[in-house]
Design a protein around this motif. Structure first.
Motif, PDB file in Angstrom:
ATOM      1  N   ARG A  28       0.827  -1.210   0.000  1.00 15.68           N
ATOM      2  CA  ARG A  28       0.000   0.000   0.000  1.00 15.68           C
ATOM      3  C   ARG A  28       0.861   1.260   0.000  1.00 15.68           C
ATOM      4  O   ARG A  28       0.563   2.239  -0.704  1.00 15.68           O
ATOM      5  CB  ARG A  28      -0.923  -0.001   1.222  1.00 15.68           C
ATOM      6  CG  ARG A  28      -1.929   1.149   1.232  1.00 15.68           C
ATOM      7  CD  ARG A  28      -2.794   1.109  -0.002  1.00 15.68           C
ATOM      8  NE  ARG A  28      -3.722   2.240  -0.068  1.00 15.68           N
ATOM      9  CZ  ARG A  28      -4.380   2.590  -1.161  1.00 15.68           C
ATOM     10  NH1 ARG A  28      -4.207   1.919  -2.297  1.00 15.68           N
ATOM     11  NH2 ARG A  28      -5.215   3.614  -1.146  1.00 15.68           N
ATOM     12  N   ASP A  73      -7.188   0.876  -7.679  1.00 18.17           N
ATOM     13  CA  ASP A  73      -7.139  -0.500  -7.181  1.00 18.17           C
ATOM     14  C   ASP A  73      -8.045  -1.428  -7.982  1.00 18.17           C
ATOM     15  O   ASP A  73      -7.659  -2.549  -8.310  1.00 18.17           O
ATOM     16  CB  ASP A  73      -7.523  -0.541  -5.697  1.00 18.17           C
ATOM     17  CG  ASP A  73      -6.462   0.083  -4.819  1.00 18.17           C
ATOM     18  OD1 ASP A  73      -5.460  -0.585  -4.534  1.00 18.17           O
ATOM     19  OD2 ASP A  73      -6.618   1.258  -4.436  1.00 18.17           O
ATOM     20  N   ARG A 110     -14.684  -5.814  -3.185  1.00 14.79           N
ATOM     21  CA  ARG A 110     -13.496  -5.399  -2.435  1.00 14.79           C
ATOM     22  C   ARG A 110     -13.291  -3.887  -2.561  1.00 14.79           C
ATOM     23  O   ARG A 110     -12.961  -3.210  -1.593  1.00 14.79           O
ATOM     24  CB  ARG A 110     -12.232  -6.096  -2.959  1.00 14.79           C
ATOM     25  CG  ARG A 110     -12.156  -7.573  -2.736  1.00 14.79           C
ATOM     26  CD  ARG A 110     -10.797  -8.117  -3.162  1.00 14.79           C
ATOM     27  NE  ARG A 110      -9.794  -7.910  -2.134  1.00 14.79           N
ATOM     28  CZ  ARG A 110      -8.825  -7.025  -2.191  1.00 14.79           C
ATOM     29  NH1 ARG A 110      -8.700  -6.232  -3.243  1.00 14.79           N
ATOM     30  NH2 ARG A 110      -7.942  -6.912  -1.202  1.00 14.79           N
ATOM     31  N   TRP A 111     -13.484  -3.388  -3.775  1.00 19.16           N
ATOM     32  CA  TRP A 111     -13.246  -1.971  -4.046  1.00 19.16           C
ATOM     33  C   TRP A 111     -14.266  -1.091  -3.333  1.00 19.16           C
ATOM     34  O   TRP A 111     -13.913  -0.078  -2.732  1.00 19.16           O
ATOM     35  CB  TRP A 111     -13.288  -1.732  -5.554  1.00 19.16           C
ATOM     36  CG  TRP A 111     -13.166  -0.301  -5.953  1.00 19.16           C
ATOM     37  CD1 TRP A 111     -12.046   0.479  -5.928  1.00 19.16           C
ATOM     38  CD2 TRP A 111     -14.219   0.542  -6.430  1.00 19.16           C
ATOM     39  NE1 TRP A 111     -12.332   1.742  -6.372  1.00 19.16           N
ATOM     40  CE2 TRP A 111     -13.654   1.809  -6.686  1.00 19.16           C
ATOM     41  CE3 TRP A 111     -15.579   0.333  -6.677  1.00 19.16           C
ATOM     42  CZ2 TRP A 111     -14.411   2.867  -7.174  1.00 19.16           C
ATOM     43  CZ3 TRP A 111     -16.333   1.381  -7.160  1.00 19.16           C
ATOM     44  CH2 TRP A 111     -15.744   2.632  -7.399  1.00 19.16           C
ATOM     45  N   ARG A 114     -13.607  -0.529   0.342  1.00 17.25           N
ATOM     46  CA  ARG A 114     -12.386   0.175   0.732  1.00 17.25           C
ATOM     47  C   ARG A 114     -12.721   1.399   1.573  1.00 17.25           C
ATOM     48  O   ARG A 114     -11.927   1.818   2.420  1.00 17.25           O
ATOM     49  CB  ARG A 114     -11.585   0.602  -0.509  1.00 17.25           C
ATOM     50  CG  ARG A 114     -11.012  -0.531  -1.319  1.00 17.25           C
ATOM     51  CD  ARG A 114     -10.117  -0.012  -2.432  1.00 17.25           C
ATOM     52  NE  ARG A 114      -8.907   0.562  -1.869  1.00 17.25           N
ATOM     53  CZ  ARG A 114      -7.837  -0.145  -1.507  1.00 17.25           C
ATOM     54  NH1 ARG A 114      -7.838  -1.455  -1.656  1.00 17.25           N
ATOM     55  NH2 ARG A 114      -6.782   0.449  -1.004  1.00 17.25           N
ATOM     56  N   ASP A 117     -12.799  -0.065   5.004  1.00 16.73           N
ATOM     57  CA  ASP A 117     -11.501  -0.607   5.430  1.00 16.73           C
ATOM     58  C   ASP A 117     -10.424   0.473   5.554  1.00 16.73           C
ATOM     59  O   ASP A 117      -9.560   0.388   6.433  1.00 16.73           O
ATOM     60  CB  ASP A 117     -11.035  -1.671   4.425  1.00 16.73           C
ATOM     61  CG  ASP A 117     -11.807  -2.963   4.563  1.00 16.73           C
ATOM     62  OD1 ASP A 117     -12.000  -3.419   5.708  1.00 16.73           O
ATOM     63  OD2 ASP A 117     -12.218  -3.521   3.532  1.00 16.73           O
ATOM     64  N   ALA A 128      -9.151  -2.254   8.592  1.00 13.30           N
ATOM     65  CA  ALA A 128      -8.594  -3.313   7.746  1.00 13.30           C
ATOM     66  C   ALA A 128      -7.526  -4.105   8.485  1.00 13.30           C
ATOM     67  O   ALA A 128      -7.493  -5.338   8.424  1.00 13.30           O
ATOM     68  CB  ALA A 128      -8.018  -2.717   6.461  1.00 13.30           C
TER      69      ALA A 128
END
Length: 247
Positions: A28, A73, A110-111, A114, A117, A128
């Motif tokens: 990251r 991402d 998942r995106w 975010r 998270d 996260a």
């Protein structure tokens, strides 16, 4: 070495080396460093735009930067086999819990999450980090909902690598011509099981894979040949038969 066990679509349990917190954080930070450089470039171009006749250039640059930052991402993971540039450098990737490549819907889930998270209202990634630390398969909330996780890429096998893993004499004669019923993904999976056994010494993987392979290609293991030898022979036969098909 910490691992997780994932049951593949072929109902075979495969052990993967899980991506550690340090590797995730480093990936990251690498991605954010890239954005920092891009931001500096944008600022320089905006300053230059003040001396040009294009008054809208600054606005366009800001919008372009925002779009890249927001969708980075999602686009990277969809087009780079579950990796961003940071993940690629750290040799980790997103994988579906069925052992395959995630679908668009999984990447999208998942995106979307975010924002939970890694959002500013949720501690800039604290959620996260806690989720990855306490969940069984080391998943953040987005991973949990998408049924994905992050693994190290080293254990994953491609058929191009499998082909070079078993050397054969020129006069090699295959034992099981029925290996023609296998496809490249079947061969990759068998090789992953063998690699897992060589690494961990866990015979359960071998027994399960041998049972499913002999059923799939409709053969019996000859007397005097154990399950490990059977799978190694299948791989050699598959290499020989497929190589001759491509001649």
């Amino acid at each position: 070495m910490e691992t997780i066990t994932i049951s593949t679509a072929q109902n075979v349990d495969i052990e993967y080396e899980v991506a550690g917190l340090g590797e995730r954080i480093a990936a990251r930070l690498i991605d954010l460093a890239g954005f920092a450089i891009l931001y500096i470039v944008v600022l320089i171009l905006m300053v230059a735009a003040q001396f040009s006749t294009s008054g809208n250039l600054s606005i366009i640059l800001i919008i372009l930067f925002a779009v890249i930052f927001i969708f980075y991402d999602l686009v990277c993971e969809m087009t780079m086999d579950g990796q961003s540039f940071g993940k690629k450098i750290m040799k980790i990737k997103v994988i579906s819990l069925d052992g395959g490549q995630p679908t668009f819907g999984q990447y999208l889930m998942r995106w979307i999450f975010r924002i939970v998270d890694f959002g500013v209202m949720f501690g800039w990634g604290v959620v996260a980090l806690v989720a990855v630390a306490v969940t069984e398969k080391h998943q953040r909330i987005g991973d949990k909902l998408a049924k994905t996780t992050l693994i190290k890429t080293v254990p994953r096998t491609k058929i191009d690598n499998v082909a070079f893993s078993f050397s054969l004499p020129e006069d090699y004669e295959p034992t099981f011509k029925e290996v023609l019923h296998l496809n490249d993904r079947d061969a990759e999976l068998i090789y992953e099981v063998l690699t897992g056994y060589y690494t961990t010494g866990n015979p359960d993987l071998i027994y399960a894979m041998a049972a499913k392979t002999k059923t799939h290609i409709a053969v019996n293991i000859p007397a005097g040949m154990n399950e490990l030898q059977f799978l190694e022979t299948v791989m050699k036969d598959y290499k020989h038969v497929t190589a001759n098909m491509n001649v």
